[in-house]
Design a protein around this motif. Structure first.
Motif, PDB file in Angstrom:
ATOM      1  N   ASP A  12       0.843  -1.178  -0.080  1.00  0.00           N
ATOM      2  CA  ASP A  12       0.053   0.229   0.090  1.00  0.00           C
ATOM      3  C   ASP A  12       1.051   1.041   0.095  1.00  0.00           C
ATOM      4  OD1 ASP A  12      -2.249  -1.544  -0.035  1.00  0.00           O
ATOM      5  OD2 ASP A  12      -2.591  -1.264   2.155  1.00  0.00           O
ATOM      6  N   ASP A  15       3.589   4.297  -4.098  1.00  0.00           N
ATOM      7  CA  ASP A  15       2.643   5.005  -5.214  1.00  0.00           C
ATOM      8  C   ASP A  15       3.661   5.961  -6.137  1.00  0.00           C
ATOM      9  OD1 ASP A  15       3.723   7.462  -4.080  1.00  0.00           O
ATOM     10  OD2 ASP A  15       1.867   7.610  -2.746  1.00  0.00           O
ATOM     11  N   GLU A  16       3.100   6.609  -6.881  1.00  0.00           N
ATOM     12  CA  GLU A  16       3.951   7.445  -8.043  1.00  0.00           C
ATOM     13  C   GLU A  16       4.963   8.085  -7.442  1.00  0.00           C
ATOM     14  OE1 GLU A  16       0.776   6.760  -8.243  1.00  0.00           O
ATOM     15  OE2 GLU A  16       0.355   6.307 -10.272  1.00  0.00           O
ATOM     16  N   SER A  19       8.269   5.540  -4.819  1.00  0.00           N
ATOM     17  CA  SER A  19       7.824   4.304  -5.644  1.00  0.00           C
ATOM     18  C   SER A  19       8.867   3.236  -5.264  1.00  0.00           C
ATOM     19  CB  SER A  19       7.715   4.450  -7.110  1.00  0.00           C
ATOM     20  OG  SER A  19       9.064   4.879  -7.355  1.00  0.00           O
ATOM     21  N   HIS A 106      -8.051   4.152  -0.108  1.00  0.00           N
ATOM     22  CA  HIS A 106      -7.801   5.491  -0.620  1.00  0.00           C
ATOM     23  C   HIS A 106      -8.429   5.773  -1.943  1.00  0.00           C
ATOM     24  CE1 HIS A 106      -4.575   6.351   2.257  1.00  0.00           C
ATOM     25  NE2 HIS A 106      -3.988   5.299   1.973  1.00  0.00           N
ATOM     26  N   LEU A 108      -8.310   7.259  -5.556  1.00  0.00           N
ATOM     27  CA  LEU A 108      -7.085   7.520  -6.591  1.00  0.00           C
ATOM     28  C   LEU A 108      -7.539   7.871  -7.991  1.00  0.00           C
ATOM     29  CD1 LEU A 108      -4.438   4.770  -6.005  1.00  0.00           C
ATOM     30  CD2 LEU A 108      -4.410   7.001  -5.045  1.00  0.00           C
ATOM     31  N   GLY A 126      -3.253   9.945 -10.780  1.00  0.00           N
ATOM     32  CA  GLY A 126      -2.524   9.095  -9.973  1.00  0.00           C
ATOM     33  C   GLY A 126      -2.630   9.680  -8.405  1.00  0.00           C
ATOM     34  N   GLU A 127      -3.141  10.862  -8.336  1.00  0.00           N
ATOM     35  CA  GLU A 127      -3.101  11.818  -7.169  1.00  0.00           C
ATOM     36  C   GLU A 127      -4.229  11.144  -6.360  1.00  0.00           C
ATOM     37  OE1 GLU A 127      -3.216  16.432  -6.019  1.00  0.00           O
ATOM     38  OE2 GLU A 127      -4.985  15.581  -7.292  1.00  0.00           O
ATOM     39  N   LYS A 128      -3.778  11.063  -4.855  1.00  0.00           N
ATOM     40  CA  LYS A 128      -4.977  10.710  -3.940  1.00  0.00           C
ATOM     41  C   LYS A 128      -5.982  11.977  -3.569  1.00  0.00           C
ATOM     42  CE  LYS A 128      -2.164   7.445  -1.175  1.00  0.00           C
ATOM     43  NZ  LYS A 128      -1.352   7.205  -0.109  1.00  0.00           N
TER      44      LYS A 128
ATOM     45  N   ARG B  67      -3.469  -0.944  -9.958  1.00  0.00           N
ATOM     46  CA  ARG B  67      -2.668  -0.063  -9.112  1.00  0.00           C
ATOM     47  C   ARG B  67      -1.238  -0.206  -9.282  1.00  0.00           C
ATOM     48  NH1 ARG B  67      -0.701   2.796  -4.479  1.00  0.00           N
ATOM     49  NH2 ARG B  67      -0.342   0.838  -3.544  1.00  0.00           N
ATOM     50  N   VAL B  71       1.790   2.258 -10.831  1.00  0.00           N
ATOM     51  CA  VAL B  71       2.956   2.862 -10.026  1.00  0.00           C
ATOM     52  C   VAL B  71       4.487   2.498 -10.613  1.00  0.00           C
ATOM     53  CG1 VAL B  71       4.166   2.572  -7.875  1.00  0.00           C
ATOM     54  CG2 VAL B  71       1.709   2.962  -7.997  1.00  0.00           C
TER      55      VAL B  71
END
Lengths: 263, 263
Positions: A12, A15-16, A19, A106, A108, A126-128, B67, B71
């Motif tokens: 989890d 993320d971008e 990474s 989340h 996304l 890709g933003e939360k 997801r 990423v």
DNA sequence: TACTATGTTTCAAATAGTGAAACGCCAGTT
DNA sequence: AACTGGCGTTTCACTATTTGAAACATAGTA
């Protein structure tokens, strides 16, 4: 909590923006002990879920997710379907349209098409997105279980503008309205000058798993909302749902085909 | 074997052909007990690795892999990088070029560009390629651990043409030659009339994780092979490797810059 | 050299995983 | 209606895997 779940939980954090992680970083983030994290990482490594880069001593996402995503997209091309709907809707309305899905607790943003207008909203992929301060978040929450709503809203929520609602009771009232209407509205809740309308869509278990949202400068929102093209937006959401084998729940308004407009 | 790994192992069974399973099917495939499989599936479900479709009582790949793949592609765009190299190489050689990577014990073709010649080889994307009867498979195996080689080759291997080698000792000799040369050759091994040359590329752990392969009608292979442009192919493989943050191992020939040509 | 921050190994204690068997449910058959 | 077979679910005593702490190893830095 099972070992498997604890190990998967480590994924989890990727993320971008961030990474890749070192062992210690994941220890801090997860709160697990070092031995635990290390064992999990070795397991994930062997399962090809992550890769180890010896030059930087860091872990990043591996090839297995690539394969699995390919498999999933091959049988239910969700990404393609959603990109398509977002593009269509944006084209028809000439406003920016984006799509968010919920993964791992989340929301996304997985698809965006910008309006062609000079004054437009540009959203990063890709933003939360915050649950309580976005049309998308509220649209999903409105069709989620009471328990989930509480889990998500029952903590101190950040305030972004003077219009952000952070009080749980006020938020709950908002959810009730959204349930009745089938869509949610956000005016300046996340950032002053930005307004949007969102409609949820659903997975095979009839859980709200994402939302389609039209977003524009607040200055254009009045006229837009007064003749809200909710049918168009709903149709896109339904298409996205059916293409991913999902199903709208019975409780969703408009089953009776009567769509409520503004106010 | 750890619990995590056993659970992840279930994901190996999902592919484009058979993309969803019932509990019992997975029990049969995996050889695990029913309780085990069920527990694992519930964990994977909660971790969003799979989804449950109540109408068919089956499980399919979930949103988390989508997801994670996003990423990974965002920070190291492997697919794009490989497509690019395959295109370049095909353009330079005017022959079909394809790229396979190993995922979950299988070799999958993830990128193809066709030659422009009338008489050319056309390969389907996403197809599984046999380890022992393809230049790509052997190229990868030649730079894999002894244990892995045995695991893969030590079973009854199918014969595709009269040139398919299925004897493990002969195959091992082939691998030795490939190790010395840095490339592998397949003439009519998978299908009569098709020949190819493949060069492996490597992941950050210096394990062979894929191969670039030039493939053409056997009738053109003699002349091609007699002045094999191995430098070109190797350069592409190295570029694909570096773009995915991988590394060629020390044992790979040509570290000494001396490249061995035909025979 | 000493110091710090990182990753690795070890091992007894305890938690979480395990398999078998019983159970419940549904659909098709007699 | 009762029977049957196929499937998913639940339970529980047993034990093997997981666990945390601490010692160890290694690399970079002052």
């Amino acid at each position: 909590m099972s070992t498997v779940l604890k190990a998967l939980h480590l994924l989890d954090f990727f993320d971008e923006q961030t990474s890749s992680f070192s062992l210690n970083e994941l220890v801090t983030l997860s709160g697990y002990t070092k031995s635990k994290v290390r064992r999990y990482l070795l397991d994930l490594l062997e399962g090809n879920m992550i890769e180890y880069c010896s030059s930087t001593n860091t872990y990043r996402i591996g090839l297995m997710p690539l394969r699995l995503a390919k498999v999933r997209e091959a049988c239910t091309p969700m990404q393609a379907a959603i990109d398509n709907e977002v593009r269509n809707l944006s084209h028809k309305l000439n406003e920016s349209v984006h799509c968010c899905i919920e993964i791992g607790g989340h929301i996304l943003r997985i698809s965006v098409v910008q309006s062609k207008k000079k004054n437009r909203i540009v959203l990063p992929l890709g933003e939360k997105v915050p649950w309580h301060a976005s049309a998308s978040g509220l649209a999903i929450l409105a069709f989620s279980s009471e328990e989930k709503v509480l889990r998500i809203l029952n903590k101190s929520l950040p305030s972004f503008t003077e219009y952000t609602v952070t009080d749980i009771n006020t938020l709950k009232e908002k959810l009730t309205v959204i349930q009745q209407r089938g869509y949610s509205v956000s005016e300046n809740m996340l950032e002053n000058g930005i307004s949007s309308v969102a409609v949820p869509f659903f997975n095979p278990q009839q859980q709200a798993c994402g939302a389609l949202s039209v977003v524009m400068p607040s200055i254009r929102f009045g006229p837009f909302y007064s003749q809200l093209p909710i049918d168009l937006i709903l149709r896109s959401a339904k298409k996205a749902t059916s293409l991913t084998l999902g199903q709208f729940p019975k409780c969703f308004p408009g089953h009776n085909k009567q769509v409520l407009y503004a106010n």
